[in-house]
Scaffold this motif. Structure first.
Motif, mmCIF file in Angstrom:
data_model
loop_
_atom_site.group_PDB
_atom_site.id
_atom_site.type_symbol
_atom_site.label_atom_id
_atom_site.label_comp_id
_atom_site.label_asym_id
_atom_site.label_seq_id
_atom_site.Cartn_x
_atom_site.Cartn_y
_atom_site.Cartn_z
ATOM 1 N N PHE B 585 0.853 -1.206 0.000
ATOM 2 C CA PHE B 585 0.000 0.000 0.000
ATOM 3 C C PHE B 585 0.880 1.245 0.000
ATOM 4 N N ILE B 586 0.406 2.301 -0.652
ATOM 5 C CA ILE B 586 1.123 3.571 -0.671
ATOM 6 C C ILE B 586 0.148 4.668 -0.269
ATOM 7 N N PRO B 587 0.279 5.189 0.950
ATOM 8 C CA PRO B 587 -0.666 6.211 1.414
ATOM 9 C C PRO B 587 -0.704 7.417 0.475
ATOM 10 N N GLN B 588 -1.833 8.116 0.544
ATOM 11 C CA GLN B 588 -2.036 9.269 -0.332
ATOM 12 C C GLN B 588 -1.014 10.365 -0.102
ATOM 13 N N THR B 589 -0.387 10.368 1.044
ATOM 14 C CA THR B 589 0.545 11.450 1.366
ATOM 15 C C THR B 589 1.936 11.202 0.802
ATOM 16 N N VAL B 590 2.164 10.026 0.238
ATOM 17 C CA VAL B 590 3.492 9.748 -0.302
ATOM 18 C C VAL B 590 3.585 10.334 -1.710
ATOM 19 N N PRO B 591 4.537 11.253 -1.927
ATOM 20 C CA PRO B 591 4.635 11.887 -3.246
ATOM 21 C C PRO B 591 5.021 10.866 -4.308
ATOM 22 N N LEU B 592 4.598 11.129 -5.508
ATOM 23 C CA LEU B 592 4.967 10.254 -6.606
ATOM 24 C C LEU B 592 6.478 10.246 -6.796
ATOM 25 N N SER B 593 7.085 11.393 -6.504
ATOM 26 C CA SER B 593 8.527 11.482 -6.698
ATOM 27 C C SER B 593 9.281 10.545 -5.753
ATOM 28 N N ALA B 594 8.604 10.119 -4.681
ATOM 29 C CA ALA B 594 9.274 9.224 -3.745
ATOM 30 C C ALA B 594 9.137 7.765 -4.163
ATOM 31 N N THR B 595 8.327 7.506 -5.177
ATOM 32 C CA THR B 595 8.101 6.110 -5.565
ATOM 33 C C THR B 595 8.353 5.897 -7.045
ATOM 34 N N PRO B 596 9.511 6.263 -7.536
ATOM 35 C CA PRO B 596 9.766 6.097 -8.973
ATOM 36 C C PRO B 596 9.654 4.637 -9.391
ATOM 37 N N GLU B 597 9.926 3.732 -8.452
ATOM 38 C CA GLU B 597 9.927 2.317 -8.829
ATOM 39 C C GLU B 597 8.534 1.804 -9.191
ATOM 40 N N SER B 598 7.496 2.453 -8.656
ATOM 41 C CA SER B 598 6.159 1.916 -8.912
ATOM 42 C C SER B 598 5.291 2.846 -9.756
ATOM 43 N N ASN B 599 5.804 3.981 -10.155
ATOM 44 C CA ASN B 599 4.947 4.906 -10.894
ATOM 45 C C ASN B 599 4.589 4.363 -12.271
ATOM 46 N N LEU B 600 3.339 4.636 -12.654
ATOM 47 C CA LEU B 600 2.906 4.291 -14.001
ATOM 48 C C LEU B 600 3.379 5.409 -14.926
ATOM 49 N N PRO B 601 3.447 5.134 -16.227
ATOM 50 C CA PRO B 601 3.990 6.140 -17.144
ATOM 51 C C PRO B 601 3.366 7.523 -16.975
ATOM 52 N N HIS B 602 2.033 7.580 -16.905
ATOM 53 C CA HIS B 602 1.441 8.924 -16.837
ATOM 54 C C HIS B 602 1.723 9.590 -15.493
ATOM 55 N N GLU B 603 1.999 8.779 -14.501
ATOM 56 C CA GLU B 603 2.303 9.380 -13.194
ATOM 57 C C GLU B 603 3.696 9.987 -13.186
ATOM 58 N N GLN B 604 4.576 9.357 -13.958
ATOM 59 C CA GLN B 604 5.934 9.865 -14.024
ATOM 60 C C GLN B 604 5.932 11.324 -14.493
ATOM 61 N N GLU B 605 4.989 11.621 -15.384
ATOM 62 C CA GLU B 605 4.916 12.989 -15.882
ATOM 63 C C GLU B 605 4.431 13.962 -14.818
ATOM 64 N N LEU B 606 3.639 13.439 -13.895
ATOM 65 C CA LEU B 606 3.099 14.318 -12.851
ATOM 66 C C LEU B 606 4.150 14.704 -11.825
ATOM 67 N N VAL B 607 5.242 13.957 -11.830
ATOM 68 C CA VAL B 607 6.244 14.182 -10.790
ATOM 69 C C VAL B 607 6.760 15.607 -10.808
ATOM 70 N N LYS B 608 6.935 16.146 -12.001
ATOM 71 C CA LYS B 608 7.481 17.495 -12.105
ATOM 72 C C LYS B 608 6.543 18.492 -11.424
ATOM 73 N N LEU B 609 5.278 18.356 -11.808
ATOM 74 C CA LEU B 609 4.254 19.241 -11.236
ATOM 75 C C LEU B 609 4.293 19.193 -9.724
#
Ligand code: HEM
Ligand code: CU
Ligand code: CU
Lengths: 344, 629
Positions: B585-609
């Protein structure tokens, strides 16, 4: 006595639960299982679902088959045959869905119960699936509704011209049945005319009312359309004739109606069911007060010839109680008296 | 720590420091404005009502299952309502049925369910300090309390409480001559319901405003947990439909007390003809069901929201079809306003209307079906943990299916002619609305108990409670289908007066016995609830390893919920078992930037934002800190 037994039962149950509870908390603390994500109970629960599925399915089929003749009321009207058919078609469709969804719902818990070394599959959406299970139910439901709609339109269509009219009035707590007499036209009524000798408020200054008569049973002919004109004089009631698949509310101030054609005489039904006591009944299905559960009326379905004979034997209100027309204006009174003498 | 100041999106400005308010007993437990305490107040009041409502049903089930039983032993409680020969008075039977329905629908499943969980969860799950208006929220509870007191008093008056069925159709409910319950009892019913409606409206306005305005940073509508979506839509339904019930009630008050004729016409009762003409009882039915049908969804949607959350968490899987679930709920919300007259197919209304409402009704079955399929797919290939909350959620899905399918019979006007006002309808709505919502409520209690009281409820007692209740509910309501098909009418004191219903005494006895057992099983729950409140195992911070925000608060959150900054949200609440992630599980408070290993492609783009948001946060924090010192 019962109360005492129940109290003892509850007490016993409570003390057993208490003991089990204390013991198992201690055990789980000792074993350290309160730290685990899923304990042995997880497996027990998973198995319970499967047991429930099997047990409940067996029970359901067993009881549904065994009791079929009891809960499946014989049908005795033309439209009732159609609505029953719709009912059973719907039962088949929903029955299949019921079983499939429940098999999945109770089998998945067993199949996919928690395993430490397994990870659930990340499967957040699938638009194709959503589309399929939106359209398939939509189509199936549409088919069911169209069947229902056609039946409903026929049932609620205006009654045929030649229908035999019967007025059924609900009041706390009985039904009053009025027949229009030879002219097949009911006389006017007005609730302000109601009194103990004129309980449905018939307006005898309307000459159509002169041959109206009352009957303790609803007698109707087999195979000919019958129109129930339904009204209420105090609160809501509802005419429910279960074997006729007929139900319509009786509303004060707003007359309602329901027409149908009976398909089996009372005698025929008695023979068919092998039950010499059988009668068709009317019950009330709209809460109306203290005696709601006791508003019983009998329907007697007879052959048309017998019906006509019966009809000819009936005596109008005014014959049974000439006082009803005592206050009428002279010319109407004369008419009434002619009617009365005709029946003598 | 003490310097950490509330963030800009604090609900009530800056009077929320993380140090506790110095509340006294009254402001903390009674006239509190803390949404968590108000939620608990609703919960306890709802539980009180559930016991009362359940007891009433046991009394009338005794009458139906064991009609010859001598009930003298109830005389100390019921007094004159037990006739001299030890039977239940038929009028009191109707009073019991009426109060059972009113209590269960409004006081338990509306106030007890929505009131509890909307209050408790909305601020916690969207990341707010409290409701938009704490005061209105308090008022909402206390109006409900006043309503409860009045309704409760009405149980004890000499002429008995309202007795015309929970729908209180006039003229029966309008005329004192028609039944004694339509006198003072009915007046109290109307007064109590007026307070109740006011309470619901205040609550609803608050829920809507809070969800719209007070979401924490990053908590867009597309990241809201389904619970919140459900509470939000429920509040909207309530806001639009309760006023109509109020107008129905108001016109009824006029007819009862001021001689108007909205619902009354051509009535002869008690030996006299009443002067009223021109009114229509059917008008009342239209107004009532304009609330009445949405009401069934007011009761059900929160339960569905709660189970969506619990099933996803305990399947360790994202809820399947998050968007489809929201669209279904939106569809249900809208459609629930245009199907009301399916309760009136044989009321004497124009049959053409009947056809229209038949089509509309069967449309609403579609989103309901979609929800079921989504639940099933969520379970599929999950890794299921059977917490008591999870068990009750699965139970809910089962009831929802069973009861929803019978709705397809009833929604078909041709079939409904026979089934209307029989036990088939009773079976239908007790499964789909009564039991399903009740299970949602219980599931919610088991699941959020650790957040409410900082302790765990005992799981094994929960299992026992579940299995007894689940099997019990089916034993009570499944047989009712058979007697319904056989034509047994509702609200009957006894069926033996008719040939067609002079049977199934054994089945009715079975149902009554099952009802008693099921009711008794609820005491396991009550014990578990109150015992665990004080003596339960202390909970960990996130006992179900869940993603939503409420589990980031301290064990005993104070008024204001988070001691420091309100956490920002970076993802949706259903990242369970994401491929690549270490934990499931990954709580809602964990930034996408902290989980590069599990991000889906479209989420990777959100990291910058996201990086920008985090930078923003930082400056805020620094600014605040310098201001403080
Ligand atoms: C599949 C969707 C559904 C359909 C097609 C449907 C249809 C119906 C119909 C036609 C009736 C009236 C039956 C009659 O009085 O003769 C009815 C009654 C009722 N339904 Fe549903 N229903 C559905 C789902 C629900 C849901 C989800 C709930 C609750 C949350 C619910 C609660 C009720 C209640 C409380 C009544 C009885 C009210 C009363 O007369 O006292 N139904 N339903
Ligand atoms: Cu009745
Ligand atoms: Cu409805």
């Amino acid at each position: 006595m019962y109360g005492f037994l129940i109290a003892v039962g509850i007490l016993l149950l409570l003390s057993i639960i208490w003991m089990v509870y204390r013991i198992q908390t201690l055990v789980s603390v000792v074993k350290g299982s309160d730290k685990k994500i899923a304990t042995g109970s997880n497996k027990v629960n998973a198995i319970m679902f499967v047991l429930f599925l099997v047990g409940a399915t067996v029970l359901m089929f067993w009881y549904s088959i065994k009791e079929f003749d009891n809960y499946n009321l014989p049908v005795a009207s033309e439209h009732g045959v159609i609505t029953d058919e719709l009912f059973w078609i719907t039962m088949a469709v929903t029955g299949i869905v019921f079983i499939i969804t429940h098999v999945l719902l109770f089998w998945f818990p067993y199949k996919y119960q928690y395993k430490e070394d397994r990870k659930a599959s990340f499967y957040p959406e699938n638009n194709k699936l959503e589309l399929i299970w939106t359209t398939v139910p939509a189509v199936v439901l549409a088919l069911l509704v169209i069947g229902g709609w056609r039946a409903w339109s026929d049932i609620t269509a205006p009654a045929p011209e030649n229908s035999h009219v019967v007025e059924i009035m609900g009041y706390q707590f009985a039904w009053e049945v009025r027949y229009p007499g030879m002219d097949n036209v009911l006389g006017e009524h007005d609730y302000r005319l109601i009194n103990s000798s004129n309980i449905s408020g018939v307006d005898f200054s309307d000459k159509n009312a002169l041959d109206d008569f009352s009957s303790p049973v609803v007698v109707i002919p087999k195979g000919e359309p019958v129109l129930f004109k339904i009204r209420a004089r105090d609160v809501l009631h509802s005419v429910f004739a279960p074997h006729m698949r007929l139900k319509m509310d009786a509303v004060p101030g707003m007359p309602t109606r329901f027409w149908f054609t009976a398909t089996k005489t009372t005698e025929e039904m008695r023979a068919e069911l092998n039950d010499p006591e059988f009668v068709y009944e009317i019950a009330c299905t709209e809460i109306c007060g203290r005696g709601h559960f006791s508003m019983r009326k009998e329907i007697r379905v007879v052959e048309p010839e017998e019906y006509r004979k019966w009809l000819a034997d009936q005596k109008p209100y005014i014959v049974n109680n000439p006082a009803l027309v005592a206050d009428l204006p002279a010319e109407l009174k004369e008419l009434a008296e002619i009617t009365i003498s005709e029946y003598k | 720590m003490a310097t950490a100041h509330t963030a800009t999106h604090s609900a009530t400005g800056h009077d929320h420091h993380d140090h506790e308010h110095h509340d006294n007993f009254i402001t903390k437990y009674i006239f509190t404005t803390d949404h968590k305490m108000i939620g608990k107040q609703f919960l306890v009041t709802g539980m009180f009502w559930a016991i009362i409502g359940g007891l009433l049903s046991l009394i009338f089930r005794l009458q139906l299952g064991f009609p010859d039983m001598k009930l003298e032993w109830l005389r100390p409680v019921l007094g004159g309502w037990i006739t001299p020969d030890g039977a239940l008075d038929p009028e009191f039977y109707l009073a019991l049925v009426t109060m059972h329905g009113t209590i269960m629908v409004f006081f338990v499943l509306t106030a007890g369910l929505s009131g509890t969980f909307s209050n408790f969860l909305i601020p916690l799950q969207i990341g707010a300090r409290d409701m938009a208006s704490g005061f209105m929220n308090m008022l909402s509870y206390w109006l409900f309390f006043v309503s409860s007191v009045i309704m409760f008093i009405s149980l004890f008056i000499e002429t008995g409480p309202a007795s015309g069925g929970w729908v209180v159709y006039p003229p029966l409910s309008a005329l004192e001559q028609a039944m004694p319950g339509s006198g003072l009892g009915m007046t109290l019913w109307l007064v109590a319901m007026t307070f109740f409606i006011a309470s619901s409206l205040l609550g609803g306005i608050n829920y809507i405003t809070t969800v719209i305005n007070l979401r924490t940073k990053g908590m867009s509508f597309s990241r809201l947990p389904l619970t919140i979506w459900a509470f939000f839509l429920t509040a909207i339904i309530g806001l639009l439909s309760f006023p109509v019930l109020f107008s129905a009630a108001l016109l009824l008050v006029f007819d009862r007390s001021f001689g108007t004729s909205f619902y009354l016409s051509d009535i002869y009762i008690g030996g006299e003809a009443l002067p009223n003409t021109g009114g229509s009882p059917v008008l009342y039915q239209h107004l009532f069901w304009f609330l009445g049908h949405p009401e069934v969804y007011i009761v059900l949607l929160p339960a569905l929201g709660i189970t969506s959350e619990i099933i996803a968490t305990n399947s360790r899987k994202p809820i399947f079809g998050y968007k489809a679930m929201i669209i279904s709920m939106l569809g249900i919300t809208i459609l629930s306003f245009v199907v009301w007259a399916h309760h009136m197919f044989v009321s004497g209304m124009n049959p053409f209307l009947g056809s229209i409402f038949m089509f509309l009704t069967l449309i609403i079955a579609i989103p309901s079906a979609v929800k079921v399929f989504n639940y099933l797919t969520t379970l599929w290939r999950g890794n299921l943990v059977f917490t008591p909350g999870m068990l009750f959620s699965i139970g809910l899905v089962s009831f929802f299916i069973s009861g929803g399918l019978t709705g397809i019979f009833l929604g078909n006007s041709a079939i409904d002619i026979q089934l209307h006002d029989t036990y088939f309808v009773v079976a239908h709505f007790h499964l789909v609305m009564g039991s399903a919502s009740f299970f949602g409520m219980v599931a919610g209690i088991y699941h959020w108990f650790p957040k409410m009281f900082g302790r765990m409820m005992d799981a094994r007692l929960g299992y026992v409670h579940f299995w007894l209740t689940f099997i019990g509910v089916y034993m009570v309501f499944f047989p009712m289908h058979y007697i319904g098909i056989a034509g047994f009418p509702r609200r009957y004191y006894s069926w033996t007066g008719f040939e067609f219903s002079n049977m199934y005494t054994d089945l009715n006895m079975f149902v009554s016995a099952a009802a008693i057992i099921t009711f008794a099983a609820q005491f396991i729950f009550l014990f578990n609830f109150f015992y665990s409140m004080f003596r339960g195992r202390v909970a960990s911070l996130n006992p179900w390893r869940s993603n939503t925000l409420e589990w980031t608060t301290p064990l005993h959150p104070g008024h204001g919920n988070w001691p420091g900054e309100i956490p920002a949200v970076y993802r949706w609440p259903y990242d369970y078992s994401k491929p690549g992630a270490k934990e499931d599980f990954i709580p809602q408070t964990v930034p996408l930037s902290a989980t590069p290993e599990s991000n889906l492609p479209h989420e990777q783009e959100l990291v910058k934002l996201e990086k920008e948001i985090i930078a923003d946060e930082e400056t805020d924090l620094v600014a605040n800190e310098s201001k403080e010192s």
